[in-house]
Design a protein around this motif. Sequence first.
Motif, PDB file in Angstrom:
ATOM      1  N   LEU A 202      18.013  28.868   8.317  1.00  0.00           N
ATOM      2  CA  LEU A 202      17.205  30.030   7.959  1.00  0.00           C
ATOM      3  C   LEU A 202      17.948  31.333   8.234  1.00  0.00           C
ATOM      4  CD1 LEU A 202      13.649  28.951   9.190  1.00  0.00           C
ATOM      5  CD2 LEU A 202      14.738  28.589   6.976  1.00  0.00           C
ATOM      6  N   ALA A 203      18.641  31.387   9.353  1.00  0.00           N
ATOM      7  CA  ALA A 203      19.402  32.593   9.684  1.00  0.00           C
ATOM      8  C   ALA A 203      20.492  32.836   8.647  1.00  0.00           C
ATOM      9  CB  ALA A 203      20.008  32.461  11.079  1.00  0.00           C
ATOM     10  N   ARG A 204      21.151  31.768   8.204  1.00  0.00           N
ATOM     11  CA  ARG A 204      22.200  31.913   7.196  1.00  0.00           C
ATOM     12  C   ARG A 204      21.621  32.361   5.864  1.00  0.00           C
ATOM     13  NH1 ARG A 204      24.117  27.637   5.572  1.00  0.00           N
ATOM     14  NH2 ARG A 204      23.203  26.010   6.877  1.00  0.00           N
ATOM     15  N   LEU A 205      20.431  31.860   5.541  1.00  0.00           N
ATOM     16  CA  LEU A 205      19.807  32.256   4.283  1.00  0.00           C
ATOM     17  C   LEU A 205      19.472  33.744   4.280  1.00  0.00           C
ATOM     18  CD1 LEU A 205      18.844  31.247   1.540  1.00  0.00           C
ATOM     19  CD2 LEU A 205      16.629  30.734   2.581  1.00  0.00           C
ATOM     20  N   CYS A 206      19.060  34.256   5.425  1.00  0.00           N
ATOM     21  CA  CYS A 206      18.751  35.683   5.512  1.00  0.00           C
ATOM     22  C   CYS A 206      19.986  36.548   5.257  1.00  0.00           C
ATOM     23  CB  CYS A 206      18.173  36.027   6.887  1.00  0.00           C
ATOM     24  SG  CYS A 206      16.469  35.481   7.106  1.00  0.00           S
ATOM     25  N   GLN A 207      21.160  35.975   5.499  1.00  0.00           N
ATOM     26  CA  GLN A 207      22.408  36.711   5.292  1.00  0.00           C
ATOM     27  C   GLN A 207      22.992  36.486   3.901  1.00  0.00           C
ATOM     28  OE1 GLN A 207      23.676  39.029   7.429  1.00  0.00           O
ATOM     29  NE2 GLN A 207      21.696  38.615   8.428  1.00  0.00           N
ATOM     30  N   HIS A 208      22.274  35.793   3.058  1.00  0.00           N
ATOM     31  CA  HIS A 208      22.731  35.602   1.686  1.00  0.00           C
ATOM     32  C   HIS A 208      22.888  36.969   1.022  1.00  0.00           C
ATOM     33  CE1 HIS A 208      22.636  34.552  -2.595  1.00  0.00           C
ATOM     34  NE2 HIS A 208      22.980  33.328  -2.236  1.00  0.00           N
ATOM     35  N   PRO A 209      23.971  37.176   0.255  1.00  0.00           N
ATOM     36  CA  PRO A 209      24.221  38.488  -0.356  1.00  0.00           C
ATOM     37  C   PRO A 209      23.047  39.056  -1.142  1.00  0.00           C
ATOM     38  CG  PRO A 209      26.107  37.062  -0.650  1.00  0.00           C
ATOM     39  CD  PRO A 209      25.037  36.209  -0.041  1.00  0.00           C
ATOM     40  N   ALA A 210      22.278  38.174  -1.763  1.00  0.00           N
ATOM     41  CA  ALA A 210      21.147  38.652  -2.565  1.00  0.00           C
ATOM     42  C   ALA A 210      19.920  38.964  -1.730  1.00  0.00           C
ATOM     43  CB  ALA A 210      20.787  37.611  -3.621  1.00  0.00           C
ATOM     44  N   LEU A 211      19.856  38.444  -0.519  1.00  0.00           N
ATOM     45  CA  LEU A 211      18.640  38.579   0.281  1.00  0.00           C
ATOM     46  C   LEU A 211      18.747  39.596   1.414  1.00  0.00           C
ATOM     47  CD1 LEU A 211      17.490  34.850   0.618  1.00  0.00           C
ATOM     48  CD2 LEU A 211      16.530  36.610  -0.860  1.00  0.00           C
ATOM     49  N   LYS A 212      19.939  39.762   1.956  1.00  0.00           N
ATOM     50  CA  LYS A 212      20.052  40.568   3.170  1.00  0.00           C
ATOM     51  C   LYS A 212      19.695  42.040   2.957  1.00  0.00           C
ATOM     52  CE  LYS A 212      25.083  41.212   2.810  1.00  0.00           C
ATOM     53  NZ  LYS A 212      26.365  40.935   3.520  1.00  0.00           N
ATOM     54  N   ALA A 213      19.712  42.496   1.713  1.00  0.00           N
ATOM     55  CA  ALA A 213      19.336  43.892   1.441  1.00  0.00           C
ATOM     56  C   ALA A 213      17.878  44.035   1.031  1.00  0.00           C
ATOM     57  CB  ALA A 213      20.236  44.467   0.352  1.00  0.00           C
ATOM     58  N   THR A 214      17.127  42.924   0.976  1.00  0.00           N
ATOM     59  CA  THR A 214      15.712  42.980   0.623  1.00  0.00           C
ATOM     60  C   THR A 214      14.868  43.182   1.876  1.00  0.00           C
ATOM     61  OG1 THR A 214      15.375  40.590   0.866  1.00  0.00           O
ATOM     62  CG2 THR A 214      16.129  41.387  -1.291  1.00  0.00           C
ATOM     63  N   ASN A 215      13.610  43.493   1.689  1.00  0.00           N
ATOM     64  CA  ASN A 215      12.701  43.629   2.834  1.00  0.00           C
ATOM     65  C   ASN A 215      12.680  42.356   3.665  1.00  0.00           C
ATOM     66  OD1 ASN A 215      11.948  46.221   2.081  1.00  0.00           O
ATOM     67  ND2 ASN A 215      10.160  45.539   0.915  1.00  0.00           N
ATOM     68  N   ALA A 216      12.611  41.220   3.000  1.00  0.00           N
ATOM     69  CA  ALA A 216      12.559  39.939   3.711  1.00  0.00           C
ATOM     70  C   ALA A 216      13.855  39.674   4.459  1.00  0.00           C
ATOM     71  CB  ALA A 216      12.275  38.813   2.726  1.00  0.00           C
ATOM     72  N   GLY A 217      14.985  39.943   3.821  1.00  0.00           N
ATOM     73  CA  GLY A 217      16.273  39.669   4.441  1.00  0.00           C
ATOM     74  C   GLY A 217      16.572  40.569   5.616  1.00  0.00           C
ATOM     75  N   ARG A 218      16.258  41.828   5.503  1.00  0.00           N
ATOM     76  CA  ARG A 218      16.541  42.776   6.587  1.00  0.00           C
ATOM     77  C   ARG A 218      15.811  42.385   7.855  1.00  0.00           C
ATOM     78  NH1 ARG A 218      16.419  46.702   2.372  1.00  0.00           N
ATOM     79  NH2 ARG A 218      14.180  46.992   2.686  1.00  0.00           N
ATOM     80  N   ASN A 219      14.593  41.884   7.705  1.00  0.00           N
ATOM     81  CA  ASN A 219      13.785  41.494   8.868  1.00  0.00           C
ATOM     82  C   ASN A 219      13.810  39.980   9.114  1.00  0.00           C
ATOM     83  OD1 ASN A 219      12.557  44.212   9.404  1.00  0.00           O
ATOM     84  ND2 ASN A 219      11.798  43.899   7.327  1.00  0.00           N
TER      85      ASN A 219
END
Length: 308
Positions: free
Chosen positions: A250-267
Motif C-alpha cells: 500500500l505504501a508503494r502504491l501511494c508513491q506511484h507516479p500517477a497517485l502521489k500528486a493526488t489527494n489520496a496519494g499525498r495523504n
Amino acid sequence: MYKYLSFILFLTTTFIHAPVQADVSASTSDKGAAQSMRIIASGGSITEVIYALGKEQYLVATDSTSLYPAEAAALPKLGYFRQLSTEGILGFAPTHLFGAQATGPETLATQLESAGIKVHIFTEQRDLSGLQQMISEMGQLLDTPKKAQAINTQIEQQVAKLKYEARIRSQDSREKQGAITALFVMSDSDRGLTVAGGNTVPQSLFDDAGIINAAKDLPDYKVMDNESILAANPDIIFVASHRAKEPDALARLCQHPALKATNAGRNCVISTMESSSALGLSPRYPDALKRIIQKTAAFYAPELARAQ
C-alpha cells in the motif's frame, strides 16, 4: 486424428461408468433426481451462491477462483474459469456445469452439451439487481426458490439501511467539500494502473455509497493512464486484497507516479477490499458496501470513525 480418437474414447469410457442424470429445475418434483446432481461451478460468485443456498453437497469441483467460503477452497480445482479443460471436467462425471458469464473457452459449452452435460451460463449484470437475479435463477435451478427469495430480501434490506446511513453521514461533508471521488485499483504496471471502470461491481458499490468513481468513463477493467488519474484526482483509493499481500504494497502504491500528486496519494488514503466480495457478485455485497462507507466516512469525518 489420434488426439481426436483419444478424446472420443475418453467420453465413451466416462459415460459408460457414470451415466449423466436428467436436469433439475424448479418444476421438477423428483427429489431423488435432485439429490443425484453433480455440479461443476465455474466462477467464485457461482460457488458462493450455491453455498448460500445450502446446496454445496452437489458440488464435485470448482474453478481456481472459488475460494469462499473456506470449505470451497478445499474442493478439487479445475483451473482458471476462462480456460477450463473439457476432459478435466468430464473426469468428475458431472451432470451440470453452472458458470459465470466469462466461462470458457468458447468451445467448452458445446463440447459439454454434446457429452450430455447440462450447461447453464449466468448473464451478469454487475450490480445489486444482477446479484439478486443470479440468486433467484440459481434458486430455481436448485429447487430452492424460497431460500433464494429470503436471501435476496435480506440483502436488499441491508443495502437500503447502509445507503441511508451513507446519506446521513456524508450530507455535511458534501455540502462543505463536494462529492468524494474514489478509485478502485486492480494492479499497477509501467503502462499505468488497471482500475475498475463502469459496468463493474466496484462501480455499483461506489454508486450505492454515494461517491464518484474516478474511472467511471472507462468500460470494465482497463488501464488508466497517469494523466487521466491526475486529472480525476481521487480522494481515496481502494485496492483488491490479492494485489496487496506484501507488507509495503500500500505504501508503494501511494508513491506511484500517477497517485502521489493526488489527494489520496499525498495523504496515502488507501484501503484494501476483499477481492471476491468487491469484484464479484457475492451475497456479501452488503459487507463490501459497509467497508467502503466506513472508510469514506473515516476520511471526511475522523470523529465518526473513532466512535465506531
